[in-house]
Enzyme design. Structure first.
Site, mmCIF file in Angstrom:
data_model
loop_
_atom_site.group_PDB
_atom_site.id
_atom_site.type_symbol
_atom_site.label_atom_id
_atom_site.label_comp_id
_atom_site.label_asym_id
_atom_site.label_seq_id
_atom_site.Cartn_x
_atom_site.Cartn_y
_atom_site.Cartn_z
ATOM 1 N N HIS A 1 0.842 -1.200 0.000
ATOM 2 C CA HIS A 1 0.000 0.000 0.000
ATOM 3 C C HIS A 1 0.883 1.259 0.000
ATOM 4 O O HIS A 1 0.734 2.134 -0.861
ATOM 5 C CB HIS A 1 -0.901 -0.034 1.245
ATOM 6 C CG HIS A 1 -1.792 1.152 1.399
ATOM 7 N ND1 HIS A 1 -3.118 1.138 1.045
ATOM 8 C CD2 HIS A 1 -1.552 2.400 1.868
ATOM 9 C CE1 HIS A 1 -3.653 2.330 1.283
ATOM 10 N NE2 HIS A 1 -2.721 3.114 1.793
ATOM 11 N N GLU A 2 1.792 1.329 0.952
ATOM 12 C CA GLU A 2 2.625 2.532 1.062
ATOM 13 C C GLU A 2 3.559 2.657 -0.149
ATOM 14 O O GLU A 2 3.879 3.773 -0.573
ATOM 15 C CB GLU A 2 3.417 2.536 2.377
ATOM 16 C CG GLU A 2 2.550 2.506 3.649
ATOM 17 C CD GLU A 2 1.497 3.608 3.732
ATOM 18 O OE1 GLU A 2 1.688 4.670 3.121
ATOM 19 O OE2 GLU A 2 0.457 3.386 4.404
ATOM 20 N N HIS B 1 1.747 4.568 -2.792
ATOM 21 C CA HIS B 1 1.846 6.016 -2.551
ATOM 22 C C HIS B 1 3.218 6.521 -2.984
ATOM 23 O O HIS B 1 3.352 7.575 -3.600
ATOM 24 C CB HIS B 1 1.699 6.313 -1.056
ATOM 25 C CG HIS B 1 0.303 6.248 -0.522
ATOM 26 N ND1 HIS B 1 -0.717 7.027 -1.032
ATOM 27 C CD2 HIS B 1 -0.253 5.539 0.498
ATOM 28 C CE1 HIS B 1 -1.831 6.783 -0.334
ATOM 29 N NE2 HIS B 1 -1.575 5.884 0.591
ATOM 30 N N GLU C 1 -4.749 7.675 -2.739
ATOM 31 C CA GLU C 1 -5.253 6.373 -2.291
ATOM 32 C C GLU C 1 -5.569 5.466 -3.475
ATOM 33 O O GLU C 1 -5.472 4.245 -3.361
ATOM 34 C CB GLU C 1 -6.497 6.545 -1.417
ATOM 35 C CG GLU C 1 -6.202 7.052 -0.029
ATOM 36 C CD GLU C 1 -5.183 6.224 0.745
ATOM 37 O OE1 GLU C 1 -5.223 4.980 0.688
ATOM 38 O OE2 GLU C 1 -4.322 6.833 1.407
HETATM 39 ZN ZN ZN Z 1 -2.902 5.204 2.046
#
Ligand code: ZN
Length: 507
Positions: free
Chosen positions: A270-271, A274, A300
């Protein structure tokens, strides 16, 4: 091409001034990163003071009337240029930032930074001790700051609007409410249908997975996806986040649960999503207001795209499961890939947002969004917030947290920022992730086949080309329209969930 704009001395002066603001903001982000990773507890008071001082100077520089004067000179010239011209875009975004910043007094900003550092430290200590009392008065102050912030923008329809606008430019409480209501109407029957089916067995994930190996595997996967560690790094924290100080220094954080594999593994993916967005911005925007991702929703959309649409998919694991098994032979050696795939996609009404499956996830977001609105409206007090939280979990998810630690204290957001605008981006991002992934696959049908052999270059290049490199040049709405040809819509996201989980649960 040299436009008339570029010949103006005012443009150079404006860029130099904005660069100073960016540098000060980067210094603030580094201090915040340090506070969330390595700073000893004792540092909280001093960190509040330091960030307040730098935050005030940054704000003073940003609202200097000279910036307004420079924009006044440059704007009429920029108006003759195309919307997507780099300098015209810079001026457009700088004007937007300036008009917002001048409404907020530097004293308020300093006061808030001071409060935020102490509030975060208090939460970090109080959460493991399940001590809501310790944070209650902090939260009251945060709510007061949030209302005062909103009141700097009179004329709003809802007090949450100015706060939402900080994260997701041009979105309003009313629009989001309507969008979420439509989404809920589709999601609830899907959750209900799945809960009629036998629950997936995820016991293979709930074993002992040594921290060191989990970190090693997560970093290796992040590298495969395309996160550049020469311009990034990963550290441990309470509540994972990504932060960037430059296009060439974009960092991620994670936390490890030694008794459940998902947290660190999918948290890192997830990170990394980003971070790849942050690293993918065009170099020419370095140290300018265009250097960042354009909105929390679009950010997101990238973290969730890599975490879920790629990382929780079967094609991905056909390539990476053998490596995971080799890293954890005792835990996964004789677990078939189908069992593992069902386990990582187990749908279940649960208590913790960041651990929620893709189907129920948005229900967690909607609870927080509604509570934020009620707090800002004055229809809910901080004192009653824990009970309101439990009541909503009971009505929406049929569960009640045993304590406030996993209730109202589970997310860092309200303790490390304002109340309002901090959650809608997750669901907007989920909706957009499907739109963007569909568009990428349409442009390059080979993408799924490439994922199956651990190749992500075509996907990453498409995302960079269409989203990342533009930084803040285009708004979220611009991006969605440019990529899909129409405004934001939920149908592709719903279709994605129905197909994937329909197959998994034989609906
Ligand atoms: Zn996030």
């Amino acid at each position: 091409m040299n436009s008339k704009l570029q010949e103006l001395q005012e443009l150079k002066v404006l860029k130099a001034r904005l660069r100073e603001v960016i540098d000060l903001n980067s210094a603030l982000s580094i201090l915040h990163w340090d506070q969330s990773t390595y700073m000893p507890d004792g540092g909280a008071q001093a960190r509040g003071r330091t960030t307040a001082t730098i935050g005030r100077i940054a704000q003073e520089k940003q609202v200097d009337p000279e910036i307004g004067r420079l924009l006044d000179v440059l704007e009429p010239v920029a108006e003759d240029l195309p919307y997507d011209d780099d300098d015209a875009s810079l001026i457009r975004v700088a004007r937007r930032d300036f008009e917002k910043a001048i409404k907020v007094p530097p004293d308020f900003t300093a006061e808030f930074y001071n409060h935020r550092a102490v509030s975060f430290s208090t939460w970090a200590k109080a959460r493991p001790e399940n001590d809501f009392k310790a944070v209650e008065s902090m939260l009251e102050k945060t709510l007061d700051f949030s209302r005062r912030y909103a009141d700097f923008f009179p004329g709003y329809d809802h007090p949450a609007d100015p706060l939402i606008d900080r994260a997701d430019y041009s979105m309003k409480a009313e629009t989001i409410r309507a969008l979420f209501a439509d989404l809920r109407e589709q999601l609830v029957p899907l959750v209900d249908a799945i809960s009629q089916q036998p629950i997936a067995d995820d016991s293979c994930l709930a074993q002992h997975y040594p921290k060191k190996l989990q970190l090693k595997f997560g970093e290796w996967v992040a590298r495969q996806l395309g996160y550049d560690f020469k311009r990034g790094r990963q550290d441990l924290t309470h509540h994972p986040f990504m932060t960037g100080f430059s296009i060439d220094d974009v960092r991620i954080t994670t936390r490890v649960n030694e008794h459940y594999l998902n947290d660190a593994l999918f948290g890192t993916m997830h990170e990394s999503g980003h971070a790849m967005y942050g690293q993918g911005v065009d170099d020419k925007f370095e140290a300018s207001p265009l250097m960042y991702g354009t909105s929390s929703g679009v950010h997101e959309s990238q973290s969730r795209l890599w975490e879920n649409l790629v990382g929780r998919g079967m094609p991905f694991w056909r390539r990476f499961y053998p490596q995971l098994q080799a890293m954890f032979p005792g835990q996964l050696g004789d677990v078939p890939i189908e069992t593992f795939y069902r386990a990582i996609n187990k749908v279940e009404r649960s208590l913790i947002r960041v651990e929620a499956d893709e189907v129920t996830y948005n229900l967690h977001v909607m609870i927080r969004f509604d509570l934020e609105l009620a707090l800002l409206e004055g229809n809910l007090s901080i004192h009653d917030l824990p009970d309101a939280w439990h009541a909503r979990y009971e009505s929406d998810l049929g569960l009640r947290a045993p304590d406030n630690r996993d209730g109202v204290m589970q997310d860092v957001h309200w303790y490390d920022g304002m109340i309002g605008g901090s959650f809608q981006g997750y669901t907007l991002g989920n909706i957009m992730s499907a739109l963007f992934f569909d568009a990428a696959k349409k442009a390059h049908p080979e993408i799924m086949g490439e994922i199956e052999v651990g190749e992500f270059g075509t996907l990453l290049t498409w995302l960079t080309e269409n989203i990342y490199r533009h930084g803040r040049k285009y708004t979220a709405d611009d991006l969605v329209r440019r990529i899909t040809g129409s405004p934001l819509k939920i149908e592709p996201y719903i279709a994605y969930l129905q197909t994937k989980f329909g197959e998994l649960y034989q609906l």
